[in-house]
Every structure is written in C-alpha cells, then in structure tokens.
Design a protein around this motif. Structure first.
Motif, PDB file in Angstrom:
ATOM      1  N   ALA A   1     -21.182 -17.249  37.976  1.00 34.80           N
ATOM      2  CA  ALA A   1     -22.024 -18.440  37.975  1.00 34.80           C
ATOM      3  C   ALA A   1     -22.118 -18.993  39.373  1.00 34.80           C
ATOM      4  CB  ALA A   1     -21.465 -19.486  37.041  1.00 34.80           C
ATOM      5  N   VAL A   2     -23.290 -19.472  39.706  1.00 37.23           N
ATOM      6  CA  VAL A   2     -23.507 -20.072  41.002  1.00 37.23           C
ATOM      7  C   VAL A   2     -23.484 -21.582  40.806  1.00 37.23           C
ATOM      8  CG1 VAL A   2     -25.136 -20.343  42.910  1.00 37.23           C
ATOM      9  CG2 VAL A   2     -24.932 -18.151  41.761  1.00 37.23           C
ATOM     10  N   GLY A   3     -22.624 -22.269  41.485  1.00 33.25           N
ATOM     11  CA  GLY A   3     -22.517 -23.729  41.358  1.00 33.25           C
ATOM     12  C   GLY A   3     -21.909 -24.119  40.018  1.00 33.25           C
ATOM     13  N   MET A   4     -22.382 -25.226  39.470  1.00 39.54           N
ATOM     14  CA  MET A   4     -21.861 -25.729  38.201  1.00 39.54           C
ATOM     15  C   MET A   4     -22.775 -25.250  37.091  1.00 39.54           C
ATOM     16  SD  MET A   4     -20.704 -29.557  39.312  1.00 39.54           S
ATOM     17  CE  MET A   4     -20.119 -29.987  37.750  1.00 39.54           C
ATOM     18  N   PRO A   5     -22.273 -24.420  36.139  1.00 38.26           N
ATOM     19  CA  PRO A   5     -23.141 -23.841  35.131  1.00 38.26           C
ATOM     20  C   PRO A   5     -23.733 -24.878  34.193  1.00 38.26           C
ATOM     21  CG  PRO A   5     -20.967 -22.784  35.117  1.00 38.26           C
ATOM     22  CD  PRO A   5     -20.940 -23.873  36.123  1.00 38.26           C
ATOM     23  N   GLN A   6     -23.027 -25.975  33.921  1.00 37.49           N
ATOM     24  CA  GLN A   6     -23.555 -26.975  33.009  1.00 37.49           C
ATOM     25  C   GLN A   6     -24.778 -27.694  33.587  1.00 37.49           C
ATOM     26  OE1 GLN A   6     -20.479 -26.885  34.243  1.00 37.49           O
ATOM     27  NE2 GLN A   6     -19.721 -28.897  34.834  1.00 37.49           N
ATOM     28  N   LEU A   7     -25.022 -27.555  34.869  1.00 37.45           N
ATOM     29  CA  LEU A   7     -26.169 -28.200  35.500  1.00 37.45           C
ATOM     30  C   LEU A   7     -27.333 -27.212  35.732  1.00 37.45           C
ATOM     31  CD1 LEU A   7     -24.423 -30.512  38.111  1.00 37.45           C
ATOM     32  CD2 LEU A   7     -25.243 -31.098  35.833  1.00 37.45           C
TER      33      LEU A   7
ATOM     34  N   TRP B   1     -30.043 -23.093  31.226  1.00 40.13           N
ATOM     35  CA  TRP B   1     -29.135 -23.156  30.071  1.00 40.13           C
ATOM     36  C   TRP B   1     -29.225 -24.489  29.316  1.00 40.13           C
ATOM     37  CZ3 TRP B   1     -24.243 -21.213  33.074  1.00 40.13           C
ATOM     38  CH2 TRP B   1     -24.419 -19.876  33.399  1.00 40.13           C
ATOM     39  N   ILE B   2     -30.052 -25.408  29.714  1.00 40.10           N
ATOM     40  CA  ILE B   2     -30.132 -26.749  29.111  1.00 40.10           C
ATOM     41  C   ILE B   2     -30.498 -26.662  27.635  1.00 40.10           C
ATOM     42  CG2 ILE B   2     -31.484 -28.916  29.109  1.00 40.10           C
ATOM     43  CD1 ILE B   2     -29.519 -28.920  31.309  1.00 40.10           C
ATOM     44  N   GLY B   3     -31.445 -25.866  27.241  1.00 35.34           N
ATOM     45  CA  GLY B   3     -31.847 -25.742  25.836  1.00 35.34           C
ATOM     46  C   GLY B   3     -30.687 -25.278  24.965  1.00 35.34           C
ATOM     47  N   ASN B   4     -29.971 -24.279  25.431  1.00 35.45           N
ATOM     48  CA  ASN B   4     -28.808 -23.771  24.713  1.00 35.45           C
ATOM     49  C   ASN B   4     -27.750 -24.874  24.550  1.00 35.45           C
ATOM     50  OD1 ASN B   4     -27.120 -21.967  23.457  1.00 35.45           O
ATOM     51  ND2 ASN B   4     -26.454 -20.970  25.350  1.00 35.45           N
ATOM     52  N   GLN B   5     -27.494 -25.611  25.593  1.00 41.77           N
ATOM     53  CA  GLN B   5     -26.478 -26.685  25.558  1.00 41.77           C
ATOM     54  C   GLN B   5     -26.899 -27.803  24.611  1.00 41.77           C
ATOM     55  OE1 GLN B   5     -25.880 -27.896  29.597  1.00 41.77           O
ATOM     56  NE2 GLN B   5     -24.658 -26.088  30.112  1.00 41.77           N
ATOM     57  N   VAL B   6     -28.195 -28.154  24.596  1.00 42.95           N
ATOM     58  CA  VAL B   6     -28.681 -29.211  23.708  1.00 42.95           C
ATOM     59  C   VAL B   6     -28.545 -28.765  22.260  1.00 42.95           C
ATOM     60  CG1 VAL B   6     -30.751 -30.495  22.990  1.00 42.95           C
ATOM     61  CG2 VAL B   6     -30.193 -30.261  25.415  1.00 42.95           C
ATOM     62  N   PHE B   7     -28.892 -27.482  21.964  1.00 47.31           N
ATOM     63  CA  PHE B   7     -28.755 -26.959  20.600  1.00 47.31           C
ATOM     64  C   PHE B   7     -27.317 -27.087  20.100  1.00 47.31           C
ATOM     65  CE2 PHE B   7     -27.550 -23.317  17.949  1.00 47.31           C
ATOM     66  CZ  PHE B   7     -28.327 -23.569  16.839  1.00 47.31           C
ATOM     67  N   TRP B   8     -26.355 -26.641  20.864  1.00 45.53           N
ATOM     68  CA  TRP B   8     -24.940 -26.705  20.430  1.00 45.53           C
ATOM     69  C   TRP B   8     -24.432 -28.156  20.397  1.00 45.53           C
ATOM     70  CZ3 TRP B   8     -23.117 -23.198  17.636  1.00 45.53           C
ATOM     71  CH2 TRP B   8     -23.525 -21.889  17.770  1.00 45.53           C
ATOM     72  N   LEU B   9     -24.983 -28.985  21.247  1.00 46.12           N
ATOM     73  CA  LEU B   9     -24.613 -30.418  21.205  1.00 46.12           C
ATOM     74  C   LEU B   9     -25.052 -31.041  19.891  1.00 46.12           C
ATOM     75  CD1 LEU B   9     -23.509 -32.995  22.591  1.00 46.12           C
ATOM     76  CD2 LEU B   9     -25.811 -33.366  23.469  1.00 46.12           C
ATOM     77  N   VAL B  10     -26.276 -30.744  19.463  1.00 51.59           N
ATOM     78  CA  VAL B  10     -26.794 -31.292  18.207  1.00 51.59           C
ATOM     79  C   VAL B  10     -25.979 -30.753  17.034  1.00 51.59           C
ATOM     80  CG1 VAL B  10     -28.795 -31.287  16.640  1.00 51.59           C
ATOM     81  CG2 VAL B  10     -29.107 -31.743  19.083  1.00 51.59           C
ATOM     82  N   ILE B  11     -25.674 -29.471  17.000  1.00 57.38           N
ATOM     83  CA  ILE B  11     -24.861 -28.874  15.931  1.00 57.38           C
ATOM     84  C   ILE B  11     -23.482 -29.536  15.894  1.00 57.38           C
ATOM     85  CG2 ILE B  11     -23.723 -26.733  15.170  1.00 57.38           C
ATOM     86  CD1 ILE B  11     -26.681 -26.674  14.660  1.00 57.38           C
ATOM     87  N   THR B  12     -22.871 -29.712  17.022  1.00 57.81           N
ATOM     88  CA  THR B  12     -21.531 -30.327  17.094  1.00 57.81           C
ATOM     89  C   THR B  12     -21.579 -31.773  16.610  1.00 57.81           C
ATOM     90  OG1 THR B  12     -21.021 -28.917  18.978  1.00 57.81           O
ATOM     91  CG2 THR B  12     -19.593 -30.817  18.605  1.00 57.81           C
ATOM     92  N   LEU B  13     -22.592 -32.517  17.013  1.00 62.22           N
ATOM     93  CA  LEU B  13     -22.699 -33.912  16.588  1.00 62.22           C
ATOM     94  C   LEU B  13     -22.928 -34.018  15.082  1.00 62.22           C
ATOM     95  CD1 LEU B  13     -24.738 -35.580  19.488  1.00 62.22           C
ATOM     96  CD2 LEU B  13     -22.291 -35.812  18.986  1.00 62.22           C
ATOM     97  N   VAL B  14     -23.736 -33.098  14.499  1.00 61.50           N
ATOM     98  CA  VAL B  14     -23.976 -33.108  13.057  1.00 61.50           C
ATOM     99  C   VAL B  14     -22.673 -32.799  12.320  1.00 61.50           C
ATOM    100  CG1 VAL B  14     -25.157 -31.885  11.179  1.00 61.50           C
ATOM    101  CG2 VAL B  14     -26.431 -32.633  13.195  1.00 61.50           C
ATOM    102  N   VAL B  15     -21.910 -31.831  12.788  1.00 64.29           N
ATOM    103  CA  VAL B  15     -20.629 -31.481  12.157  1.00 64.29           C
ATOM    104  C   VAL B  15     -19.660 -32.662  12.247  1.00 64.29           C
ATOM    105  CG1 VAL B  15     -18.588 -29.994  12.348  1.00 64.29           C
ATOM    106  CG2 VAL B  15     -20.884 -28.996  12.451  1.00 64.29           C
TER     107      VAL B  15
END
Length: 183
Positions: A21-27, A31-45
C-alpha cells in the motif's frame, strides 16, 4: 479487485508495483465504496445486537433498579413514620413518668414534712418538759442555796463576832442576817 496487479504495472494508485500500500490505505479513493459497504453492514449488525439483546437487558436492569429504589424509598418512609410514632410514644411515656415522679416526690415531701412536724412537736414537748424539770430543779437549788447562804451567813456572822471577842446571841445574828438578805 482494485489491488490486483498484472505484470509490473499497478492497476490502482493505492498499491505500488510490489503490491504494498502506498500511504494510508483507508484514505485511498479507490477503496472508499468497499469501506462504506462494510461500515453499513457493521452498523446494522451492531444495531440489531443492541436492539435485540443488550438494550432489553439494560432496560430490565434499570426497571428492576427503579423498582428496588421505589420499594426502598417506600420502606424508608414507613420506617421513618414508625420511628416518629415510637419517638412520640417515648416522649409521652417520658412525660408521664416525669409527672408521676413529681407526684411521688411531692407525696414523699408531704409525708416527710408531716413526720417532721410530729417529731418537732414531740421534741418541743420533751424540751418543754425538761425545761420545766430544769426550772424546778433550779428553783430547788436556788431555795437550797438561799437557805444554805442564810445558814452560812449566820454561822459566819457568829464566828466573826466571836473572833472580835464579843458575844452575841443567835437570835440577834439571825435577825441581822435576815434583814441583810431581804435588802
């Protein structure tokens, strides 16, 4: 996915040619769409776990605590009322006991005063009787002393007249002593 590499060139701007990874992967914008999808799943759970399991248990504990607190407050108020009634009964009993003690003390004082008055009257009567006896004895002693003084005066006058060398009869000496004693 976005991190696959084909050959030596990178498919994504977030990964270099070696797959690191170059730099900070969360930024990374890829990958933003993937992170938002898992964020929504985690929040629903998390929401369903909290809503179905944790929050009902917490609500039950809070309701139980509230019921316990309410019961404890009611019990405390009941005990406070009973304590106030007990204190009032104690104060009344104490006041009654003090009043009864005052009555008993006054009765005892009256009895003692009556006994003292009787004793004083008896003592006064005894003192008066002894004073009368003493006055009678003093009068007898006085009469005896006067009689003895008269006898001694007559004997002394006779002895003085005899010592002076004169003779006097007892009747003249007795008349002279009687005249002197009468004043």
């Amino acid at each position: 996915m976005a991190t696959e590499t084909h050959g030596a060139e990178a498919v994504s701007t977030c990964v270099d040619s070696h797959g690191s990874a170059v730099g900070m992967p969360q930024l990374c914008g890829d990958w933003i769409g993937n992170q938002v999808f898992w964020l929504v799943i985690t929040l629903v759970v998390i929401y369903f776990v909290l809503a179905r399991i944790a929050l009902p248990r917490i609500a039950a504990v809070l309701a139980e605590r509230q019921g316990t607190i309410t019961n404890d407050i009611a019990a405390a108020e009941d005990l406070k009322r009973k304590a106030e009634e007990a204190e009032a009964a104690y104060d009344k009993a104490l006041a009654d006991a003090r009043a009864e003690a005052q009555v008993i003390a006054q009765k005892a004082r009256d009895d003692i005063k009556a006994d003292l008055d009787v004793a004083m009257e008896k003592a006064d009567a005894e003192i008066a009787a002894k004073a009368a006896e003493s006055e009678k004895a003093i009068a007898e002693i006085r009469d005896s002393a006067v009689a003895n003084v008269e006898v001694v005066a007559k004997d002394t006058a006779g002895a003085i007249v005899a010592a002076l060398g004169a003779s006097a009869d007892d009747a003249k000496i007795a008349a002279a002593v009687d005249a002197q004693l009468k004043g």
